[in-house]
Design an enzyme around this catalytic site. Structure first.
Site, PDB file in Angstrom:
ATOM      1  N   LYS A  78       0.760  -1.391   0.066  1.00 50.38           N
ATOM      2  CA  LYS A  78      -0.041   0.152   0.058  1.00 50.38           C
ATOM      3  C   LYS A  78       0.888   1.256  -0.005  1.00 50.38           C
ATOM      4  O   LYS A  78       1.980   1.288   0.307  1.00 50.38           O
ATOM      5  CB  LYS A  78      -0.970  -0.204   1.116  1.00 50.38           C
TER       6      LYS A  78
ATOM      7  N   ARG B 179      -3.263 -10.450   4.997  1.00 50.83           N
ATOM      8  CA  ARG B 179      -3.890 -10.211   3.571  1.00 50.83           C
ATOM      9  C   ARG B 179      -2.790  -9.664   2.586  1.00 50.83           C
ATOM     10  O   ARG B 179      -2.405  -8.367   2.576  1.00 50.83           O
ATOM     11  CB  ARG B 179      -5.065  -9.388   3.671  1.00 50.83           C
TER      12      ARG B 179
HETATM   13  N1  HH2 Z   1      -7.356  -3.934   0.944  1.00 52.96           N
HETATM   14  C1  HH2 Z   1      -7.716  -3.840  -0.314  1.00 52.96           C
HETATM   15  C2  HH2 Z   1      -8.703  -4.822  -0.623  1.00 52.96           C
HETATM   16  N2  HH2 Z   1      -9.374  -5.525  -0.025  1.00 52.96           N
HETATM   17  N3  HH2 Z   1      -9.799  -6.077   2.509  1.00 52.96           N
HETATM   18  C3  HH2 Z   1      -9.640  -6.382   3.598  1.00 52.96           C
HETATM   19  N4  HH2 Z   1      -9.789  -7.138   4.645  1.00 52.96           N
HETATM   20  N5  HH2 Z   1      -8.420  -5.504   4.052  1.00 52.96           N
HETATM   21  C4  HH2 Z   1      -7.705  -4.554   3.163  1.00 52.96           C
HETATM   22  O1  HH2 Z   1      -6.798  -4.082   3.777  1.00 52.96           O
HETATM   23  C5  HH2 Z   1      -7.986  -4.739   2.058  1.00 52.96           C
HETATM   24  C6  HH2 Z   1      -9.142  -5.491   1.382  1.00 52.96           C
HETATM   25  C7  HH2 Z   1      -6.997  -3.117  -1.204  1.00 52.96           C
HETATM   26  O2  HH2 Z   1      -5.868  -3.752  -1.788  1.00 52.96           O
HETATM   27  P1  HH2 Z   1      -5.704  -4.650  -3.272  1.00 52.96           P
HETATM   28  O3  HH2 Z   1      -7.119  -5.804  -3.297  1.00 52.96           O
HETATM   29  O4  HH2 Z   1      -4.725  -5.372  -3.656  1.00 52.96           O
HETATM   30  O5  HH2 Z   1      -6.257  -3.548  -4.545  1.00 52.96           O
HETATM   31  P2  HH2 Z   1      -7.653  -3.055  -5.110  1.00 52.96           P
HETATM   32  O6  HH2 Z   1      -8.685  -2.729  -3.981  1.00 52.96           O
HETATM   33  O7  HH2 Z   1      -7.102  -2.068  -5.855  1.00 52.96           O
HETATM   34  O8  HH2 Z   1      -8.042  -4.291  -5.806  1.00 52.96           O
END
Ligand code: HH2
Length: 284
Positions: free
Chosen positions: A223, A259
């Site tokens: 992040k 995660r």
């Molecule tokens: N962060 C993201 C998405 N889902 N779920 C939980 N429980 N906690 C988190 O910190 C979290 C999450 C964002 O990361 P990512 O899936 O890599 O990116 P994007 O939302 O752009 O798909």
């Protein structure tokens, strides 16, 4: 510490779980577009399982800052072929669905998903009942507003106290909808309506959230707050070392589930951090 996800019950006192991220999206901040093709997403699922992922978190909607809502039908169009193929090829895999939509969650649990990861913590009115009906695990995450608006206001009087109070309320909402307390995990929402200092403070004050006596999930992987702290201006894939440092701190301070994008390295880091956490308990 027990986390019940349908027919799987994790004992999280032993070791932290590693949840591998597979974003079946065109626009996720780190891996957007890489796994939109169902075959590529399936191969990524297999790869993360072989790296030691305990759970696969599949999402059909980016929730990066500024991102718009993706309709349930479009999320499902992206997710369904991957869930089907994964069920056929690795029926033993534990799948989490990353969605704010009760309809997407309902369809995913019908295809065997064992966890619903809801970054809006039950904003969709039917979500609690869907999770309760399936006996699925539920991740409740703190976010201010929606992904589209959340970075507009990142100032808190006391970020940790506010996040903990919010999650206590949403946990009560889940229980009122019939979700078992043992099925619930809590997530401070690193980067969701938080400044870099706020995200860091949440990591450092994780014991306050852990005091709610539910598993704590942390998603700090790649992040942007990490880049703000290191001063790096490269792409998210360059933030692996910083992500591992954050994962280590999170486990040491009480996280039970990580995660992450980088599963193999995180599995090793989590082992060391958990051993250090146990050693501290022994001394104390
Ligand atoms: N962060 C993201 C998405 N889902 N779920 C939980 N429980 N906690 C988190 O910190 C979290 C999450 C964002 O990361 P990512 O899936 O890599 O990116 P994007 O939302 O752009 O798909």
């Amino acid at each position: 510490m027990i986390w019940r996800c349908r027919d799987v019950t994790y004992d999280l006192a032993d070791r932290p779980l590693v949840m591998g991220i597979v974003n079946v999206t065109p626009d996720s901040f780190s891996d957007g577009g890489r796994y939109l093709d169902p075959g590529a997403a399936l191969a990524r699922c297999h790869e993360l399982l072989s790296e030691g992922a305990d759970v696969l978190d599949l999402g059909g909607e980016s929730t990066r800052p500024g991102s718009p809502d993706v309709p349930a039908d479009e999320q499902w169009r992206r997710l369904e072929p991957v869930l089907q193929a994964l069920r056929a090829s690795r029926p033993d895999a534990v799948v989490s669905v990353d969605t704010r939509s009760a309809e997407v969650a309902r369809r995913a649990v019908a295809l065997g998903a064992k966890v619903v990861n809801d970054v809006s913590a039950l904003s969709d009115p039917g979500m609690g009942e869907v999770v309760a009906g399936a006996g699925a695990g539920l991740v409740l995450m703190h976010m201010r507003g929606t992904p589209e608006t959340m970075q507009q206001d990142t100032v808190y009087d006391d970020v940790s106290a506010e996040v903990t109070a919010f999650l206590r309320t949403r946990m009560a909402r889940a229980v009122a909808a019939g979700v078992a307390r043992e099925a619930i995990a809590l997530d401070p929402g690193i980067g969701f309506g938080k400044s870099a200092a706020g995200s860091l403070e949440l990591l450092a004050r994780l014991p306050e959230l852990a005091a709610l006596d539910r598993p704590v999930l942390v998603g700090a992987s790649r992040k942007s707050f990490l880049a703000r702290l290191t001063g790096d201006d490269g792409p998210p894939q360059d933030r692996i070392a910083a992500s591992l440092a954050a994962a280590s701190i999170a486990v040491f301070e009480g996280a039970h589930v990580l995660r992450v994008h980088d599963v193999a390295a995180t599995v090793r880091v989590a082992r060391i951090a958990a051993a250090a956490r146990r050693a501290r308990r022994t001394i104390a």
